[in-house]
Every structure is written in structure tokens, then in C-alpha cells.
Scaffold this motif. Structure first.
Motif, PDB file in Angstrom:
ATOM      1  N   ASP A   1       3.726   7.523   6.687  1.00  0.00           N
ATOM      2  CA  ASP A   1       2.415   8.147   6.942  1.00  0.00           C
ATOM      3  C   ASP A   1       2.554   9.614   7.325  1.00  0.00           C
ATOM      4  O   ASP A   1       1.570  10.328   7.400  1.00  0.00           O
ATOM      5  CB  ASP A   1       1.695   7.435   8.099  1.00  0.00           C
ATOM      6  CG  ASP A   1       1.282   6.028   7.708  1.00  0.00           C
ATOM      7  OD1 ASP A   1       1.128   5.778   6.503  1.00  0.00           O
ATOM      8  OD2 ASP A   1       1.123   5.193   8.621  1.00  0.00           O
TER       9      ASP A   1
ATOM     10  N   GLU B   1       0.844  -1.212   0.000  1.00  0.00           N
ATOM     11  CA  GLU B   1       0.000   0.000   0.000  1.00  0.00           C
ATOM     12  C   GLU B   1       0.875   1.256   0.000  1.00  0.00           C
ATOM     13  O   GLU B   1       0.556   2.258  -0.637  1.00  0.00           O
ATOM     14  CB  GLU B   1      -0.894   0.074   1.250  1.00  0.00           C
ATOM     15  CG  GLU B   1      -1.879  -1.050   1.411  1.00  0.00           C
ATOM     16  CD  GLU B   1      -1.274  -2.206   2.219  1.00  0.00           C
ATOM     17  OE1 GLU B   1      -0.580  -3.025   1.568  1.00  0.00           O
ATOM     18  OE2 GLU B   1      -1.469  -2.294   3.426  1.00  0.00           O
TER      19      GLU B   1
ATOM     20  N   LYS C   1       1.025   4.225  -2.621  1.00  0.00           N
ATOM     21  CA  LYS C   1       0.754   5.601  -2.184  1.00  0.00           C
ATOM     22  C   LYS C   1       1.864   6.569  -2.615  1.00  0.00           C
ATOM     23  O   LYS C   1       1.603   7.726  -2.931  1.00  0.00           O
ATOM     24  CB  LYS C   1       0.597   5.615  -0.659  1.00  0.00           C
ATOM     25  CG  LYS C   1      -0.137   6.830  -0.130  1.00  0.00           C
ATOM     26  CD  LYS C   1      -0.358   6.739   1.365  1.00  0.00           C
ATOM     27  CE  LYS C   1       0.747   7.461   2.105  1.00  0.00           C
ATOM     28  NZ  LYS C   1       0.631   7.368   3.563  1.00  0.00           N
TER      29      LYS C   1
END
Ligand code: SF4
Ligand code: SF4
Lengths: 73, 280
Positions: free
Chosen positions: B7, A65, A69
Motif C-alpha cells: 500500500d 486485490e 493492483k
């Protein structure tokens, strides 16, 4: 869940320091013919995350993922 | 296999980052991000403050509120943020030059004040960005642009300095062991009061230029060989410890932190004035 043995090097971020190769306790990585590291023995990986954590460039990725991304960056 | 850093990268920043191939700053930055996540902090309540230097570029890559302040003054800006809003988690990123020389005075007083900040010292023993000057942590006899015959002064031990000055939590990690490093930073974040995490790393460009320490990988291997856990170091003689880097936790205390003590003064005086009003 993504592939248990997923290991990927984002080549446009990698600066070829060789830390992933040196610090992997299971000797999973090698430099490829293109000069960039690749997981030559992914079956030996014990998911300790050393390669991900020691890469100064955030170029070792352990989840598909994330690779998707970051595509194009 | 999660890697928190991905992230938290700022969406508009260009990568690869500016740091040289093999520089340890990226390893420390990723460890800080993992520690923030492991401590369960909401990214909107975290502020990262830095000064000037290679290491001080770190906050610009990650998605937290940040202040890229002036040389040596990261702690002063961070103190202002914390006092204005004690609920925020404030992380200070500083290099050994920025933090121990230009900001050295702020450093000892932040320890003494015991304000609830977590300072991470990116310690590569030299000024990288500003031209290879000897930093206050450079080992005696090593070379720099300002020490062509070898530096004459003895280095500061960041942890001893922080410990003697009164910081609540003091630890040293090393970039060759990113997981213990992350744990020290997490502990520092969770600790009320001033926390200092000194991180031994390498500068494979400037340090190598003056000291011929070898390529990045060789420097990393040498660094790993120099790192000794404090428990083992306690059994070694001073002679055996020469040139080694002692890692682990050096102080873990519970003195009241600055903003809690400050709030208490406000509460006490509010109570007093209420009593005074009642007695009128
Ligand atoms: S550690 Fe990262 S930058 Fe270094 S060779 Fe491996 S993938 Fe490339
Ligand atoms: S996770 Fe650990 S064992 Fe697997 S490749 Fe990375 S360093 Fe090697």
C-alpha cells in the motif's frame, strides 16, 4: 474477503533467494521447474505471514486485490 | 493476508528495487512500513530521512515525505525537521557505515540530546555501495577492501553505544525474525525521545566477496543461528556469546525528550514576560 489460502509470487520482482521456501514453518513452498517458488502445499498454510514478511523483494503476495493492483508493474 | 508494504510503494518507482538478491534491506523496509501502520501513524505526518549508502536508498521506494541527505548526516537533517515541527513522526534510516562512522558523532549526541526520532540501523557490517570498506561494526578479523589481512579494530556494539549515550529506547532485531523486528520499531516510534533499533542483516554480495560467507540463503541461515534473545544471553558466559548476536530490548527509559524540554523553556519564559508586563 479474499481467498483464505491465496498465495502468489510476482515473478518479475522475485530474485529467487529462496527465503520464502526456507523460512515457511509449514514447508508450503518449493522451487518450480521455471526456477521460481510456488506454493506446492497451500493447504498446509497457517497464514503466519512469514513468507510475505521475509521476502526482500515484496514479491510474495497474500491478497488477490494486491496482485491485481500491481499488475503491469 | 495483508502486507502493508504494497500500500505504500511509490507509484512511479521501478521494481524490483536496486538491492542485490537476498539483501536484507527490503525485509527491514517492509518491517518499518508495517510498524508505522501498526502505530497508527498517518502517512502524511511521517518523514523518513536517510544518508548515503545502499540502505539509504530505502526512503525513495515508499510513499512518505523523505529526505535523502548527505553521507552520515541523516540525523542532523532529521533533527532540523523535528525541531521545526515536533508533531511529525521522524524516522531515520542509516547504514552501519553512514550512521556509526561518518555520522558517529551525530549519533552519540542525538542519544545524549534524546530528541524524539526513531533511528533504524541497517547493520550488515560493511560498506556495500562505496566499495567494501570495513565498517565500524565489522567483526574483528573479518576481511574488507580496506582490511585485506583482516580488520584490526574491535567492532562497535550499536546498542551498548546508544544505551551508554542516553537514548530512551534501544533494541536489536534481526531480519530472520521480521515480526519481533516490527514490534521493536513500533515501540521505538511510540516512544518519546531518541530510539535506536539496530538490525542485524546480511550483505550477500560484498561481504561474501571478501569473506566467502556463502550464498544468500546460507548467510541467512547462519545469521538466524547466531541470534540469541537477551534473556537467554544473560545466562551465558562471555565465551559462549562469542560470535553471537544478542537481540531484544536493552533500554526503555522515560527521560524528557528534547523538543518537550525546549517547548517548556519557551512557555516558561512567555509566562515570565507576561508577569513582568503585569507588574509594570
Ligand atoms: S523470498 Fe521473495 S525473492 Fe526470495 S525466492 Fe521467495 S519470492 Fe523470490
Ligand atoms: S503464511 Fe506462513 S505458513 Fe503460509 S505459506 Fe507463508 S510462511 Fe508458510
Amino acid at each position: 474477503m479474499s481467498d483464505e489460502k491465496y498465495l502468489y509470487v510476482k515473478k518479475n520482482w522475485c530474485k529467487r533467494c529462496g527465503y520464502c521456501i526456507e523460512f515457511c514453518p509449514k514447508n508450503v513452498w518449493e522451487f518450480g521447474d521455471d526456477g521460481y517458488p510456488y506454493p506446492a502445499r497451500p493447504q498446509d498454510c497457517v497464514r503466519c505471514r512469514m513468507c510475505v514478511n521475509i521476502c526482500p523483494e515484496f514479491a510474495v503476495i497474500g491478497e488477490e486485490e494486491v496482485t491485481i493492483k500491481l499488475e503491469g508493474r | 493476508m495483508k502486507s502493508a508494504i504494497h500500500d505504500y510503494l511509490r507509484p512511479k518507482k521501478k521494481f524490483p528495487h536496486v538491492w542485490c538478491p537476498g539483501c536484507g534491506h527490503g525485509i527491514i523496509l517492509a518491517s518499518i512500513v508495517r510498524a508505522i501502520e501498526a502505530a497508527g501513524k498517518n502517512r502524511d505526518e511521517v518523514v523518513v530521512v536517510s544518508g548515503i549508502g545502499c540502505s539509504s536508498r530505502a526512503p525513495v521506494y515508499v510513499d512518505f515525505s523523505s529526505i535523502h541527505s548527505t553521507h552520515g548526516r541523516a540525523l542532523t537533517f532529521a533533527t532540523g525537521v523535528k525541531v521545526a515541527n515536533p508533531k511529525l513522526t521522524v524516522i531515520v534510516i542509516s547504514g552501519d557505515g553512514d550512521g556509526m562512522a561518518i555520522g558517529g558523532n551525530h549519533f552519540i549526541h542525538a542519544c545524549r540530546r534524546n530528541i524524539d526520532l526513531t533511528m533504524i540501523v541497517f547493520n550488515n557490517n560493511i560498506y556495500g555501495m562505496t566499495g567494501g570498506q570495513a565498517s565500524p561494526t565489522m567483526p574483528q578479523g573479518d576481511y574488507a577492501s580496506t582490511a585485506p589481512f583482516g580488520t584490526l579494530e574491535r567492532p562497535f556494539d550499536v546498542c551498548k553505544l546508544a544505551n551508554a549515550s542516553g537514548a530512551n529506547f534501544v533494541a536489536r532485531g534481526v531480519v530472520t525474525s521480521p515480526i519481533p523486528l516490527e514490534k521493536h520499531i513500533k515501540k521505538g516510534i511510540e516512544k518519546k525521545g531518541f530510539s535506536v533499533i539496530d538490525v542485524a542483516e546480511t550483505c550477500p554480495t560484498i561481504y561474501n566477496f571478501f569473506n566467502k560467507t556463502g550464498n544468500p540463503l546460507k548467510m541467512m541461515k547462519d545469521l538466524k543461528a547466531k541470534a540469541i534473545p537477551v534473556q537467554k544471553a544473560n545466562t551465558m558466559t562471555e565465551e559462549e556469546l562469542k560470535g553471537k548476536i544478542v537481540t531484544g530490548v536493552f533500554a526503555d527509559r522515560y527521560y524528557p525528550d528534547f523538543t518537550t524540554s525546549y517547548d517548556k523553556i519557551i512557555m516558561d519564559s512567555a509566562k515570565r514576560s507576561m508577569k513582568d508586563e503585569e507588574s509594570i
